[in-house]
Design an enzyme around this catalytic site. Sequence first.
Site, short mmCIF file in Angstrom:
data_model
loop_
_atom_site.label_atom_id
_atom_site.label_comp_id
_atom_site.label_asym_id
_atom_site.label_seq_id
_atom_site.Cartn_x
_atom_site.Cartn_y
_atom_site.Cartn_z
N ARG A 165 -12.54 17.65 -45.44
CA ARG A 165 -12.67 16.39 -44.71
C ARG A 165 -11.63 15.43 -45.27
O ARG A 165 -11.30 15.47 -46.46
CB ARG A 165 -14.07 15.81 -44.88
CG ARG A 165 -15.19 16.70 -44.32
CD ARG A 165 -16.55 16.08 -44.57
NE ARG A 165 -17.63 16.88 -44.01
CZ ARG A 165 -18.27 17.85 -44.65
NH1 ARG A 165 -17.91 18.14 -45.90
NH2 ARG A 165 -19.24 18.54 -44.08
N LYS A 191 -20.29 15.38 -48.56
CA LYS A 191 -21.25 14.45 -47.99
C LYS A 191 -22.44 14.30 -48.92
O LYS A 191 -22.88 15.26 -49.54
CB LYS A 191 -21.74 14.97 -46.63
CG LYS A 191 -20.80 14.71 -45.48
CD LYS A 191 -21.45 15.15 -44.18
CE LYS A 191 -20.57 14.79 -42.98
NZ LYS A 191 -21.20 15.21 -41.71
N HIS A 263 -9.42 15.79 -38.85
CA HIS A 263 -10.59 16.65 -38.60
C HIS A 263 -10.23 17.83 -37.72
O HIS A 263 -10.88 18.88 -37.79
CB HIS A 263 -11.71 15.84 -37.96
CG HIS A 263 -13.01 16.59 -37.90
ND1 HIS A 263 -13.79 16.83 -39.01
CD2 HIS A 263 -13.66 17.17 -36.86
CE1 HIS A 263 -14.86 17.51 -38.67
NE2 HIS A 263 -14.80 17.75 -37.36
N ARG A 266 -9.44 20.55 -40.01
CA ARG A 266 -10.67 21.13 -40.57
C ARG A 266 -11.32 22.05 -39.54
O ARG A 266 -11.75 23.16 -39.86
CB ARG A 266 -11.63 20.00 -40.96
CG ARG A 266 -13.02 20.46 -41.38
CD ARG A 266 -13.84 19.30 -41.91
NE ARG A 266 -15.26 19.61 -42.00
CZ ARG A 266 -15.81 20.32 -42.98
NH1 ARG A 266 -15.07 20.82 -43.95
NH2 ARG A 266 -17.11 20.55 -43.00
N HIS A 289 -21.06 23.07 -45.22
CA HIS A 289 -22.13 22.76 -44.27
C HIS A 289 -23.49 23.05 -44.88
O HIS A 289 -23.69 24.12 -45.45
CB HIS A 289 -21.98 23.61 -43.00
CG HIS A 289 -20.80 23.24 -42.16
ND1 HIS A 289 -20.13 24.15 -41.35
CD2 HIS A 289 -20.14 22.06 -41.99
CE1 HIS A 289 -19.15 23.55 -40.72
NE2 HIS A 289 -19.13 22.28 -41.09
N TYR A 298 -18.58 26.82 -34.60
CA TYR A 298 -17.14 27.10 -34.64
C TYR A 298 -16.83 28.57 -34.35
O TYR A 298 -15.66 28.93 -34.25
CB TYR A 298 -16.59 26.76 -36.02
CG TYR A 298 -16.65 25.29 -36.37
CD1 TYR A 298 -15.56 24.46 -36.16
CD2 TYR A 298 -17.80 24.73 -36.93
CE1 TYR A 298 -15.60 23.12 -36.48
CE2 TYR A 298 -17.85 23.38 -37.25
CZ TYR A 298 -16.75 22.59 -37.03
OH TYR A 298 -16.81 21.25 -37.35
#
Length: 318
Positions: A165, A191, A263, A266, A289, A298
């Site tokens: 990110r 995150k 992004h 990414r 994730h 994805y």
Amino acid sequence: MAGALLSRLDVEHPVLSRLPARERLLAAAWLTGYRSARTRRAYATDLAAWLDWLNALGVDVLHARRVHADLWVRHLLDAGAAASSTSRRLSALTSFYRHLVEHDLLAANPAAAVRRPTVDPDHTATVGLDRDQARAFLAAADADPGPARLRTAAVARLLLHLGLRVDELAAADIADLGHDRGHRVLTVTRKGGRRAVVVLPPATAAALDAYLAGRAGEDGHLAEGPLLATASGGRLDQAAFWKLVRRLARAAGIPSWAQLSPHSLRHTAITLALDAGAHLRDVQDYAGHRDPRTTRRYDRARDTLDRNAAYTLTAYLA
């Protein structure tokens, strides 16, 4: 105390600086409850949009009701906002008013029962690159004629090879580089403030080493400071990454260059890792994730019958 809180808010979230002092103070008190700078930044932008909309209606922030929140959701969707973005903005709004209720500033949360728009779990609107475009992007980075060519080459690989990110990369320091059981690694902040170790493949490490060597002192050593720096030694900001990605994509002849962002790289990294045959669980860890369903979005070949588990199972049992 309030003055210091507002000053900090104005520096960290200039998008809120135009608001009246009372709204800024309410926002500051709420945002300080979040550890992640990424979350604070996104929620500050969402709250500013809501307060601007209320102001246009002549509605005080403490007098908003559910009907206003319902209308705002409809307004966002009619304006073309994605369901996922609208849902996130509504989550921010719900959290903000929950904070006000918990501190006895309101009797009820006007956003609590608002219906969220349906988000397709198998869809992402991000524009990415295919394999040939990704190669062309890296070639454009290597051929960049600017004085920051080595930095450009390093940035392109860090984003495209590692799937980071943009704020993870922007916040990285030289001190975050290291070794782990024979691997070159970089520790980043994910995150929620989670620290994670990501591997630097040889091609990525070589590009980064070449760039850092140009910044080293007379003793050839560079021990501190931001991993990616401006010419004056300051930290490269996110706007610079956006400009760099689009400039390189345009130079590479990628038709969608104006739609790309950090992004997008990414997105490309995760998608191409799955296309290359990496296991879904490994790609989930690679992308950072929490939920495997996010990674699955994805996987462009997830509906290919050649990969059906029935074939794998019968071959295993035969």
